[in-house]
Motif scaffolding. Structure first.
Motif, PDB file in Angstrom:
ATOM      1  N   TYR A  58      71.909  52.544  24.164  1.00  0.00           N
ATOM      2  CA  TYR A  58      72.562  53.297  25.359  1.00  0.00           C
ATOM      3  C   TYR A  58      73.264  54.731  25.186  1.00  0.00           C
TER       4      TYR A  58
ATOM      5  N   PRO B 191      62.892  64.828  30.611  1.00  0.00           N
ATOM      6  CA  PRO B 191      63.182  65.882  29.829  1.00  0.00           C
ATOM      7  C   PRO B 191      63.087  66.766  30.659  1.00  0.00           C
TER       8      PRO B 191
ATOM      9  N   ASP C 284      66.361  60.227  31.015  1.00  0.00           N
ATOM     10  CA  ASP C 284      65.910  60.218  28.928  1.00  0.00           C
ATOM     11  C   ASP C 284      64.569  60.067  29.546  1.00  0.00           C
ATOM     12  N   SER C 285      63.900  59.604  30.369  1.00  0.00           N
ATOM     13  CA  SER C 285      62.197  59.558  30.570  1.00  0.00           C
ATOM     14  C   SER C 285      62.018  60.993  31.083  1.00  0.00           C
TER      15      SER C 285
ATOM     16  N   ARG D 218      73.155  62.306  25.579  1.00  0.00           N
ATOM     17  CA  ARG D 218      71.703  63.278  25.825  1.00  0.00           C
ATOM     18  C   ARG D 218      71.448  63.295  27.176  1.00  0.00           C
ATOM     19  N   ALA D 219      72.098  62.482  28.373  1.00  0.00           N
ATOM     20  CA  ALA D 219      72.066  62.842  29.353  1.00  0.00           C
ATOM     21  C   ALA D 219      73.387  63.602  30.072  1.00  0.00           C
TER      22      ALA D 219
ATOM     23  N   VAL E 100      70.354  57.487  33.746  1.00  0.00           N
ATOM     24  CA  VAL E 100      70.152  57.552  32.783  1.00  0.00           C
ATOM     25  C   VAL E 100      68.536  57.962  31.945  1.00  0.00           C
ATOM     26  N   ALA E 101      69.235  56.177  32.721  1.00  0.00           N
ATOM     27  CA  ALA E 101      67.260  55.463  31.938  1.00  0.00           C
ATOM     28  C   ALA E 101      66.201  57.303  32.410  1.00  0.00           C
TER      29      ALA E 101
ATOM     30  N   GLU F  90      73.633  56.474  22.842  1.00  0.00           N
ATOM     31  CA  GLU F  90      72.968  57.761  22.012  1.00  0.00           C
ATOM     32  C   GLU F  90      71.983  58.691  23.664  1.00  0.00           C
ATOM     33  N   MET F  91      71.687  57.738  24.468  1.00  0.00           N
ATOM     34  CA  MET F  91      70.420  57.979  25.935  1.00  0.00           C
ATOM     35  C   MET F  91      72.119  59.194  26.699  1.00  0.00           C
ATOM     36  N   SER F  92      72.834  58.433  26.641  1.00  0.00           N
ATOM     37  CA  SER F  92      74.334  58.957  28.115  1.00  0.00           C
ATOM     38  C   SER F  92      74.631  60.211  27.362  1.00  0.00           C
TER      39      SER F  92
END
Length: 706
Positions: free
Chosen positions: A695, A541, A538-539, A701-702, A534-535, A697-699
């Motif tokens: 987390y 795109p 997110d870094s 998006r991923a 996930v991280a 939100e990031m997940s």
């Protein structure tokens, strides 16, 4: 010529002067452009003498304009002395004030910067002092022609016996390294840990000697705006700008790194000999250090003793004794009766009171060692024997452990059960029973990282490739012990199973709650893999599933060996490549070695993501779903894991407040809340819920990109 006329001259013996050079050549090399010094005028000399100043040859005292001779009183000058501009102004450091000028002091062959205040200094010899410094009541401050400022090098004509070494990790000296003022914990580890690589060890010694050894005649230095007051002996010292030194007993053969962004402070009763003090350090209250390196933003105080040791960045040591150690960043040790001897401690560690690590040798020689992974936490009154080894995040319960230990299971609780006369280990204890402490440790060390310049990346997440590989090995060991004990993976009645290899000796050894530990380890692997992916997504795109999967093609071998290089985690193949290139002379300076660490840092996010994908592959080898659907399902499940972690963190904190004995010192619950707050008020609890929201939100998006 009478001997008094030589005072301040012939600093460098003639046999050590390079051809065509005089004794001032290294002193002059400190200036990128020549300074505009001039000779004193007759009226200035007359004014100086009226003010009770003395010099046998005033032509050897040079000054810079504007120069007010009335600000120099009761001083003696010997050798070539060059004074900066001197104006009537008041210098201030917090509440301490001193007027500019030189009063009641003896100056021997020094360069003194602009608008400096020097008062009541019995001897300042062979120093270059920066602008706007305050030096007050220093008994002795001198540099010798062979000064090395704590670096482990030799000057021309010196015997090998005078070289400063640091015997890290082993009292017998078999892992000796040479300190230097740019040393990182990774440098010390590279040097000390790979002793079988003779080419590497020889090359590192050669690189250090070439950088710091050689010609004699370097002057001591005091950086601009430094303050030194009420000190006894300062000898062969290189002191950085903005340093604040007060009441020190002895500073000898030392570099004190300091800057405007990271000022260093040295306090009362301190004695530092043969070592390096890093940027932003604080050394107070009678602390002693001999043959040492301190990293950035370290604290040493309350009589602490640091000897033959390297202390990593962001570490705090009080009261205790640390001898023959290599300690990675973020180490805490605060107790007068704790001892750490001949050990490698790999950071994010905490030593409890009365812990005696390396208390005894189970051999006839002092050549034992202890190796402890990240998050090492020996509890109250723990006594450990050489030689022992501990996986990451080992929590050791109170007790005297009678024999050497080999603990390969991370996040475990180790106990000495005296009543049953057996060693007990509870795997994944932190994850199951104290997730608050585990998560808070990572949060805490990040908050305490005050380094203005992060010279080396330090991994602060407790789940990283190094600890994950330990978990994978622990799972295999647990499954082996379960099979040997004839226990099925669904038998919840099992409370303990026998094992061997954890302790030297014949007494019994047991794994407590093995099935619970096995399940926890597998959950930790899934959480690590998901949050890492996930991280990374997110870094980046630009990545979709196809590009992500290409990082770890099907059938590619997982990187199983990772090295903790002074807090920086790197694949072993990168470390081996660096070792080889240093040994072959392709990398021939510490700057180049540090450049390799920076390259590793740039590659780490992708290395870690590739490793996380490989862990997913390992966990889901038999899964029905594959490809993007499987990854989406794993990331969706990780959102619930994140929420579960938050709930357990809160519950751990709330449990303290429900403890009836917690309430007995308070008249009522309202008083308790006013003193302790509420569980939800805990800063880390609040932080955890905020992180869980981010987390999720990031997940999502991923997941939408897969």
């Amino acid at each position: 010529m009478p001997a008094i006329d030589l005072h301040g001259y012939d600093f460098i013996p003639k046999e050590f002067l390079p051809p065509g050079k005089d004794e001032y050549w290294l002193r002059d090399s400190l200036y990128p452009a020549p300074k505009a010094w001039r000779a004193l005028r007759a009226e200035e000399i007359a004014e100086l003498e009226r003010r009770a100043n003395y010099c046998r040859d005033w032509s050897r005292v040079l000054v810079r304009d504007p120069f007010d001779p009335g600000l120099v009183r009761g001083c003696s000058f010997y050798g070539l002395v060059r004074l900066g501009a001197l104006r009537d102004r008041l210098l201030r450091h917090h509440d301490f004030q001193a007027p500019a000028g030189i009063r009641n002091s003896a100056i021997v062959s020094c360069d003194i910067g602009d608008d400096v205040s020097i008062q009541d200094c019995a001897l300042i010899s062979h120093y270059v002092i920066g602008d706007l410094c305050i030096l007050s009541r220093v008994d002795e401050m001198q540099a010798t022609n062979h000064a090395k400022f704590g670096n482990g090098a030799l000057k021309d004509g010196e015997d090998e016996e005078v070289r400063v070494t640091i015997d890290v990790m082993n009292e017998a000296g078999g892992r000796a390294i040479l300190p230097f003022d740019e040393m990182l914990p990774a440098d010390a580890f590279l040097w000390a840990a790979y002793r079988d690589d003779e080419k590497l060890v020889a090359a590192l010694a050669r690189i250090t000697q070439e950088r710091y050894g050689g010609k004699r005649g370097a002057y001591g230095t005091v950086g601009s705006r430094a303050v030194i007051k009420s000190c006894a002996i300062i000898k062969d010292a290189a002191i950085g700008e903005r340093a604040y030194i007060k009441g020190a007993n002895k500073l000898k053969n030392i570099t004190i790194l300091s800057s405007e962004e990271e000022p260093t402070q040295i306090g009362e009763g301190v004695e530092l000999v043969n070592g390096i003090v890093g940027f932003g350090c604080r050394v107070f209250y009678g602390a002693k250090a001999v043959r040492f390196v301190m990293g950035r933003n370290c604290g040493l105080k309350y009589g602490a003793r640091l000897i033959h040791s390297v202390l990593g960045d962001n570490s705090t040591v009080s009261c205790c004794e640390i001898l023959n150690n290599l300690i990675f960043p973020m180490h805490e040790q605060h107790h007068n009766n704790s001892f750490l001897i001949a050990s490698l401690v790999q950071g994010m560690s905490n030593m409890a009171a009365a812990a005696t690590i390396g208390s005894n040798h189970n051999s006839r020689a002092n050549d034992g060692e202890i190796r402890a992974g990240r998050g090492f936490w020996p509890g109250l009154a723990v006594s450990l024997k050489h030689s022992s080894r501990f996986a990451s995040y080992a929590l050791i319960a109170k007790g005297e452990y009678p024999a050497e230990l080999n603990i390969a299971m991370p996040f475990s609780l180790i106990s000495n059960n005296v009543h049953k006369n057996r060693l007990e280990l509870m795997p994944a204890y932190f994850w199951i029973h104290n997730l608050y402490a585990l998560q808070r440790n990572s949060w805490k060390v990040l908050r305490r990282d005050k380094r203005a310049i992060k010279a080396q990346h330090v991994e602060t997440d407790y789940l990283a490739p190094d600890t994950v590989e330990e978990i994978i090995s622990a799972i295999a060991a647990l499954e082996g012990w379960l099979a040997k004990a004839g226990v099925s993976n669904d038998d919840e009645r099992v409370r303990a199973i026998p094992c061997r290899g954890l302790e030297r000796g014949k007494r019994s050894q047991a794994i407590l709650r093995p099935l619970e530990g096995l399940a926890a380890y597998k959950q930790m692997l899934r959480w690590y893999a998901a949050k890492t992916i996930v991280a990374f997504l997110d870094s980046r795109p630009d990545l979709d599933y196809a590009r992500l999967a290409a990082l770890f093609p099907a059938g590619e071998e997982r990187i199983k060996e990772w090295v903790n290089m002074g807090g920086q985690i790197a694949p072993a193949f990168r470390v081996d490549k660096l070792r080889r290139e240093i040994g072959e002379g392709k990398i021939a300076s510490w700057d180049a070695i540090h450049g390799a660490y920076r390259e590793w840092r740039e590659a780490y996010a992708q290395d870690k993501a590739r490793h996380a994908l490989a862990v997913f592959s390992l966990l889901n080898a038999q899964a029905e779903l594959q490809g993007a659907p499987l990854l989406r399902a794993e990331l969706a499940a990780s959102i619930e894991t994140s929420a579960e972690i938050c709930r357990r963190i809160y519950e751990t904190r709330a449990k303290d407040f429900r403890n009836s004995f917690k309430k007995i010192t308070f008249r009522n619950e309202r008083e308790m809340e006013m003193v302790l707050g509420k569980p939800g008020d805990d800063p880390f609890v609040r932080h955890s819920f905020e992180e869980a929201g981010l987390y999720e939100e990031m997940s999502r998006r991923a997941i939408s990109r897969l």
